[in-house]
Design a protein around this motif. Structure first.
Motif, PDB file in Angstrom:
ATOM      1  N   THR A   1       0.827  -1.214   0.000  1.00 38.41           N
ATOM      2  CA  THR A   1       0.000   0.000   0.000  1.00 38.41           C
ATOM      3  C   THR A   1       0.860   1.262   0.000  1.00 38.41           C
ATOM      4  OG1 THR A   1      -0.168  -0.161   2.422  1.00 38.41           O
ATOM      5  CG2 THR A   1      -1.962  -1.110   1.115  1.00 38.41           C
ATOM      6  N   GLY A   2       1.975   1.231   0.743  1.00 35.49           N
ATOM      7  CA  GLY A   2       2.869   2.393   0.760  1.00 35.49           C
ATOM      8  C   GLY A   2       3.504   2.630  -0.588  1.00 35.49           C
ATOM      9  N   GLY A   3       3.924   1.555  -1.262  1.00 37.77           N
ATOM     10  CA  GLY A   3       4.516   1.710  -2.587  1.00 37.77           C
ATOM     11  C   GLY A   3       3.542   2.300  -3.585  1.00 37.77           C
ATOM     12  N   LEU A   4       2.266   1.901  -3.490  1.00 39.02           N
ATOM     13  CA  LEU A   4       1.248   2.481  -4.373  1.00 39.02           C
ATOM     14  C   LEU A   4       0.997   3.945  -4.047  1.00 39.02           C
ATOM     15  CD1 LEU A   4      -1.350  -0.446  -4.492  1.00 39.02           C
ATOM     16  CD2 LEU A   4       0.039   0.373  -6.395  1.00 39.02           C
ATOM     17  N   TYR A   5       0.923   4.259  -2.744  1.00 42.27           N
ATOM     18  CA  TYR A   5       0.546   5.621  -2.356  1.00 42.27           C
ATOM     19  C   TYR A   5       1.644   6.634  -2.679  1.00 42.27           C
ATOM     20  CZ  TYR A   5      -1.970   9.258   0.074  1.00 42.27           C
ATOM     21  OH  TYR A   5      -2.665  10.404   0.360  1.00 42.27           O
ATOM     22  N   LEU A   6       2.870   6.171  -2.870  1.00 42.16           N
ATOM     23  CA  LEU A   6       3.928   7.093  -3.278  1.00 42.16           C
ATOM     24  C   LEU A   6       3.557   7.830  -4.562  1.00 42.16           C
ATOM     25  CD1 LEU A   6       7.033   4.803  -2.646  1.00 42.16           C
ATOM     26  CD2 LEU A   6       6.521   6.932  -1.433  1.00 42.16           C
ATOM     27  N   PHE A   7       2.731   7.193  -5.381  1.00 43.60           N
ATOM     28  CA  PHE A   7       2.351   7.771  -6.679  1.00 43.60           C
ATOM     29  C   PHE A   7       0.857   8.099  -6.699  1.00 43.60           C
ATOM     30  CE2 PHE A   7       5.941   4.902  -7.136  1.00 43.60           C
ATOM     31  CZ  PHE A   7       6.865   5.693  -7.808  1.00 43.60           C
TER      32      PHE A   7
ATOM     33  N   THR B   1     -11.074  29.025   5.587  1.00 38.75           N
ATOM     34  CA  THR B   1      -9.748  28.480   5.867  1.00 38.75           C
ATOM     35  C   THR B   1      -9.137  27.953   4.581  1.00 38.75           C
ATOM     36  OG1 THR B   1     -10.305  27.854   8.134  1.00 38.75           O
ATOM     37  CG2 THR B   1      -8.429  26.735   7.135  1.00 38.75           C
ATOM     38  N   GLY B   2      -8.062  28.576   4.153  1.00 35.34           N
ATOM     39  CA  GLY B   2      -7.308  28.105   2.994  1.00 35.34           C
ATOM     40  C   GLY B   2      -6.100  27.319   3.471  1.00 35.34           C
ATOM     41  N   SER B   3      -5.953  26.083   2.994  1.00 33.11           N
ATOM     42  CA  SER B   3      -4.832  25.250   3.428  1.00 33.11           C
ATOM     43  C   SER B   3      -4.220  24.540   2.237  1.00 33.11           C
ATOM     44  CB  SER B   3      -5.299  24.220   4.465  1.00 33.11           C
ATOM     45  OG  SER B   3      -6.342  23.410   3.956  1.00 33.11           O
ATOM     46  N   VAL B   4      -2.908  24.409   2.257  1.00 36.19           N
ATOM     47  CA  VAL B   4      -2.206  23.725   1.172  1.00 36.19           C
ATOM     48  C   VAL B   4      -0.990  23.021   1.745  1.00 36.19           C
ATOM     49  CG1 VAL B   4      -0.841  25.791   0.557  1.00 36.19           C
ATOM     50  CG2 VAL B   4      -1.261  23.995  -1.149  1.00 36.19           C
ATOM     51  N   TYR B   5      -0.766  21.779   1.292  1.00 33.06           N
ATOM     52  CA  TYR B   5       0.354  20.962   1.775  1.00 33.06           C
ATOM     53  C   TYR B   5       1.091  20.383   0.565  1.00 33.06           C
ATOM     54  CZ  TYR B   5      -2.572  21.486   5.858  1.00 33.06           C
ATOM     55  OH  TYR B   5      -3.347  22.029   6.855  1.00 33.06           O
ATOM     56  N   PRO B   6       1.814  21.248  -0.155  1.00 35.63           N
ATOM     57  CA  PRO B   6       2.484  20.804  -1.389  1.00 35.63           C
ATOM     58  C   PRO B   6       3.751  20.002  -1.078  1.00 35.63           C
ATOM     59  CG  PRO B   6       3.020  23.085  -0.943  1.00 35.63           C
ATOM     60  CD  PRO B   6       2.056  22.664   0.129  1.00 35.63           C
ATOM     61  N   ASN B   7       4.359  19.469  -2.127  1.00 35.94           N
ATOM     62  CA  ASN B   7       5.602  18.725  -1.949  1.00 35.94           C
ATOM     63  C   ASN B   7       6.697  19.586  -1.346  1.00 35.94           C
ATOM     64  OD1 ASN B   7       4.211  16.667  -3.139  1.00 35.94           O
ATOM     65  ND2 ASN B   7       5.355  16.657  -5.049  1.00 35.94           N
TER      66      ASN B   7
ATOM     67  N   ASN C   1       7.285  14.069   5.043  1.00 34.54           N
ATOM     68  CA  ASN C   1       7.319  14.410   3.618  1.00 34.54           C
ATOM     69  C   ASN C   1       8.201  13.437   2.837  1.00 34.54           C
ATOM     70  OD1 ASN C   1       5.828  16.448   2.275  1.00 34.54           O
ATOM     71  ND2 ASN C   1       7.714  17.424   1.606  1.00 34.54           N
ATOM     72  N   VAL C   2       9.352  13.081   3.411  1.00 36.89           N
ATOM     73  CA  VAL C   2      10.235  12.114   2.757  1.00 36.89           C
ATOM     74  C   VAL C   2       9.578  10.732   2.762  1.00 36.89           C
ATOM     75  CG1 VAL C   2      12.487  10.987   2.836  1.00 36.89           C
ATOM     76  CG2 VAL C   2      12.306  13.423   3.352  1.00 36.89           C
ATOM     77  N   HIS C   3       8.960  10.372   3.873  1.00 38.03           N
ATOM     78  CA  HIS C   3       8.248   9.093   3.999  1.00 38.03           C
ATOM     79  C   HIS C   3       7.226   8.928   2.878  1.00 38.03           C
ATOM     80  CE1 HIS C   3       6.459   5.856   6.678  1.00 38.03           C
ATOM     81  NE2 HIS C   3       5.448   6.068   5.852  1.00 38.03           N
ATOM     82  N   MET C   4       6.557  10.008   2.516  1.00 38.06           N
ATOM     83  CA  MET C   4       5.520   9.965   1.487  1.00 38.06           C
ATOM     84  C   MET C   4       6.081  10.184   0.086  1.00 38.06           C
ATOM     85  SD  MET C   4       2.491  12.036   3.498  1.00 38.06           S
ATOM     86  CE  MET C   4       1.270  11.742   2.215  1.00 38.06           C
ATOM     87  N   GLY C   5       7.411  10.309  -0.033  1.00 38.80           N
ATOM     88  CA  GLY C   5       8.037  10.446  -1.345  1.00 38.80           C
ATOM     89  C   GLY C   5       7.855  11.796  -1.980  1.00 38.80           C
ATOM     90  N   GLN C   6       7.703  12.853  -1.182  1.00 45.02           N
ATOM     91  CA  GLN C   6       7.356  14.165  -1.719  1.00 45.02           C
ATOM     92  C   GLN C   6       8.492  15.181  -1.672  1.00 45.02           C
ATOM     93  OE1 GLN C   6       2.620  14.000  -0.371  1.00 45.02           O
ATOM     94  NE2 GLN C   6       4.016  15.403   0.642  1.00 45.02           N
ATOM     95  N   GLU C   7       9.537  14.928  -0.927  1.00 47.44           N
ATOM     96  CA  GLU C   7      10.518  15.980  -0.648  1.00 47.44           C
ATOM     97  C   GLU C   7      11.491  16.213  -1.795  1.00 47.44           C
ATOM     98  OE1 GLU C   7      12.259  19.022   1.607  1.00 47.44           O
ATOM     99  OE2 GLU C   7      10.351  17.988   1.748  1.00 47.44           O
TER     100      GLU C   7
ATOM    101  N   LEU D   1      10.937  12.766  -8.016  1.00 47.13           N
ATOM    102  CA  LEU D   1      10.918  11.379  -8.461  1.00 47.13           C
ATOM    103  C   LEU D   1      11.982  10.541  -7.761  1.00 47.13           C
ATOM    104  CD1 LEU D   1       9.763   9.230 -10.365  1.00 47.13           C
ATOM    105  CD2 LEU D   1      11.400  10.006 -12.106  1.00 47.13           C
ATOM    106  N   ALA D   2      13.153  11.127  -7.498  1.00 49.22           N
ATOM    107  CA  ALA D   2      14.212  10.384  -6.810  1.00 49.22           C
ATOM    108  C   ALA D   2      13.739   9.910  -5.442  1.00 49.22           C
ATOM    109  CB  ALA D   2      15.460  11.259  -6.677  1.00 49.22           C
ATOM    110  N   ASN D   3      13.004  10.751  -4.732  1.00 57.71           N
ATOM    111  CA  ASN D   3      12.457  10.391  -3.423  1.00 57.71           C
ATOM    112  C   ASN D   3      11.455   9.249  -3.562  1.00 57.71           C
ATOM    113  OD1 ASN D   3      11.208  12.462  -0.641  1.00 57.71           O
ATOM    114  ND2 ASN D   3      11.511  10.268  -0.792  1.00 57.71           N
ATOM    115  N   GLN D   4      10.596   9.333  -4.562  1.00 54.07           N
ATOM    116  CA  GLN D   4       9.601   8.282  -4.784  1.00 54.07           C
ATOM    117  C   GLN D   4      10.274   6.943  -5.080  1.00 54.07           C
ATOM    118  OE1 GLN D   4       7.537  10.641  -7.874  1.00 54.07           O
ATOM    119  NE2 GLN D   4       5.636  10.194  -6.778  1.00 54.07           N
ATOM    120  N   LEU D   5      11.289   6.973  -5.931  1.00 53.18           N
ATOM    121  CA  LEU D   5      11.959   5.727  -6.309  1.00 53.18           C
ATOM    122  C   LEU D   5      12.737   5.131  -5.142  1.00 53.18           C
ATOM    123  CD1 LEU D   5      13.210   6.650  -9.902  1.00 53.18           C
ATOM    124  CD2 LEU D   5      11.218   5.288  -9.260  1.00 53.18           C
ATOM    125  N   LEU D   6      13.336   5.982  -4.318  1.00 48.41           N
ATOM    126  CA  LEU D   6      14.082   5.481  -3.159  1.00 48.41           C
ATOM    127  C   LEU D   6      13.138   4.801  -2.175  1.00 48.41           C
ATOM    128  CD1 LEU D   6      16.810   5.335  -1.687  1.00 48.41           C
ATOM    129  CD2 LEU D   6      16.234   7.505  -0.573  1.00 48.41           C
TER     130      LEU D   6
END
Length: 450
Positions: free
Chosen positions: A46-52, A315-321, A359-365, A368-373
């Motif tokens: 599930t974690g590998g799928l959620y990275l993308f 309330t405006g909220s944003v949580y980008p990479n 953020n790194v855990h979710m592959g966002q920081e 693509l390199a973060n996602q692949l790692l």
């Protein structure tokens, strides 16, 4: 009669102690795997799928999330919301402006029974494209499975236990792998797939190279856990109405936490919603609120929670990479002035560190390199789990569980337990499960001795 000198006996005693310690570590490593492997496979898949998740949701739900890019100007947010409410009767509670020129707008509607539906609308002609239940996308389902949130807080507590035991698995695995004498299996795989030594070496080498990533994933995933994460969050962000130190909160505050209105940053889960001015005039309306958020330069992809009543706020909220652009702004619904405006830079040192880890855990920081790692770590966890299962199956006696043998010095087992108990102090649920496994070990030992 054979006589052994004191000089000869000392190395023998040292070797006996080392062998006993090795067996004790092996036994606890086995118990850790017995408890965690099925869950680790679930987490890895599930974690590998959620990275993308962003790409996969865009592909799976492209008929709802994507529109044809056009030269004409988009309709006003109020028109889009009106069309959504006409399609799904109820009260609009959230509006997500299109993130790009080819993205749809999203309107969350709450009906009279309290159920929420997300209506997807073409922003160019306000045509309703379709609906999904709130948090009903495929990737949101994957995320809920990843945390076992579908099965309640007890199941979520199991994930916390698995995270702690994963750290113990890596620590004991490194000790078992550590080279003690010549031979292969240190960085090379011996034998053939039909042989146990092949799976043993594959398991050990995969673990030693992926161990650091597995420990990182376990630790960075702990902030979401039901017990440790909640208590640490309360300790780290429990003051100042749940806002980071230094953020101005000298405005009327409600008892309504921000996380009840949608996903939020870990550091803001306890943040309270402020209230609009006590002597209201004419409300500015959604169109003016969106224009105000755009003027404040919220990053594209932000969501807007609509006022819940006369004292409610926009309330405006944003949580980008990009963590530096993470932000939450509360607007007075009458004056349009920001009541609270905060971002990643306002968090304390501990909050920043945990948010970075998440953020790194979710592959966002790091793109693509973060996602692949992180994907490589997930694949390694699956390989470790499969190789452990095959290795155990080839080693176990017929009709028995195949627990590694007791050390020659039984007290060594409790010595290793005392070392592992350090992790149990840091993570109490892990400590409780460690005691349970100790009791199980004593029961198994008694059964085998009778």
């Amino acid at each position: 009669m054979t006589t052994v000198s004191t000089a000869e006996a000392a190395p023998m005693r040292a070797a006996d102690r080392a062998a006993s310690f090795y067996r004790a570590v092996w036994r606890w490593h086995f118990y850790a795997g017995l408890m965690t492997l099925p869950f680790l496979i679930l987490l890895a898949v599930t974690g590998g799928l959620y990275l993308f998740h962003h790409d996969l949701d865009g592909l799976i739900h492209r008929d709802l999330k994507q529109v044809e890019r056009r030269a004409e100007a988009p309709r006003k947010p109020s028109e889009i919301v009106a069309q959504a409410v006409a399609s799904v009767p109820g009260r609009a509670v959230k509006y997500v402006p299109p993130e790009s020129a080819s993205a749809s707008a999203e309107v969350t509607i709450r009906d009279a029974a309290g159920a929420r539906q997300v209506v997807y609308v073409d922003p160019y002609d306000a045509r309703v494209l379709g609906t999904l239940s709130d948090r009903g996308t495929v990737m949101w389902v994957v995320r809920q499975l990843h945390s076992l949130a579908y099965f309640g807080p007890v199941a979520n507590g199991v994930i916390e236990i698995v995270g702690g035991w994963s750290i113990l698995l890596v620590a004991t695995g490194v000790y078992l792998w550590w080279p003690r004498r010549g031979g292969g299996g240190v960085v090379t795989v011996r034998g053939q797939p039909r042989q146990r030594v092949f799976w043993r070496d594959l398991h050990a080498i995969t673990g030693i190279f992926a161990g650091v990533l597995i420990v990182f994933l376990a630790i960075s995933g702990m902030p979401w856990s039901v017990f440790w994460g909640a208590k640490v969050n309360e300790w780290a962000n429990g003051n100042n109405f749940g806002y980071p130190a230094g953020v101005r909160v000298a405005v009327p505050m409600s008892d309504d936490p921000l996380h009840q209105h949608g996903p939020t940053a870990w550091s803001l889960e306890q943040a309270k919603m402020p209230e609009s001015s006590a002597n209201p005039g004419q409300a500015i309306g959604l169109d003016a609120a969106i224009a105000r958020f755009d003027a404040l330069r919220l990053a594209p992809g932000y969501a807007v929670n609509l006022p819940s009543g006369p004292k409610g706020v926009y309330t405006g909220s944003v949580y980008p990479n990009d963590l530096s652009r993470q932000r939450v702004v509360h607007l007075d619904q009458y004056s349009g002035e920001p009541l609270i405006d905060m971002g990643y830079a306002d968090y304390g040192l501990f909050g920043k560190a945990l948010e970075w880890g998440i953020n790194v855990h979710m592959g966002q920081e790091f793109g693509l390199a973060n996602q692949l790692l992180m994907l490589a770590a997930c694949i390694a966890i699956i390989l470790l789990s499969v190789s452990a299962g095959v290795m155990w199956w080839k080693r176990r006696p017929a009709g028995r569980l195949g627990v590694p043998p007791l050390p020659a010095r039984p007290g060594t087992l409790y010595g290793v337990f005392a070392i592992l108990a350090i992790g149990g102090v840091i993570f109490p649920l892990v400590g409780a499960s460690l005691i349970a496994m100790l009791l199980l070990d004593r029961l198994l030992s008694r059964r085998n001795s009778t």
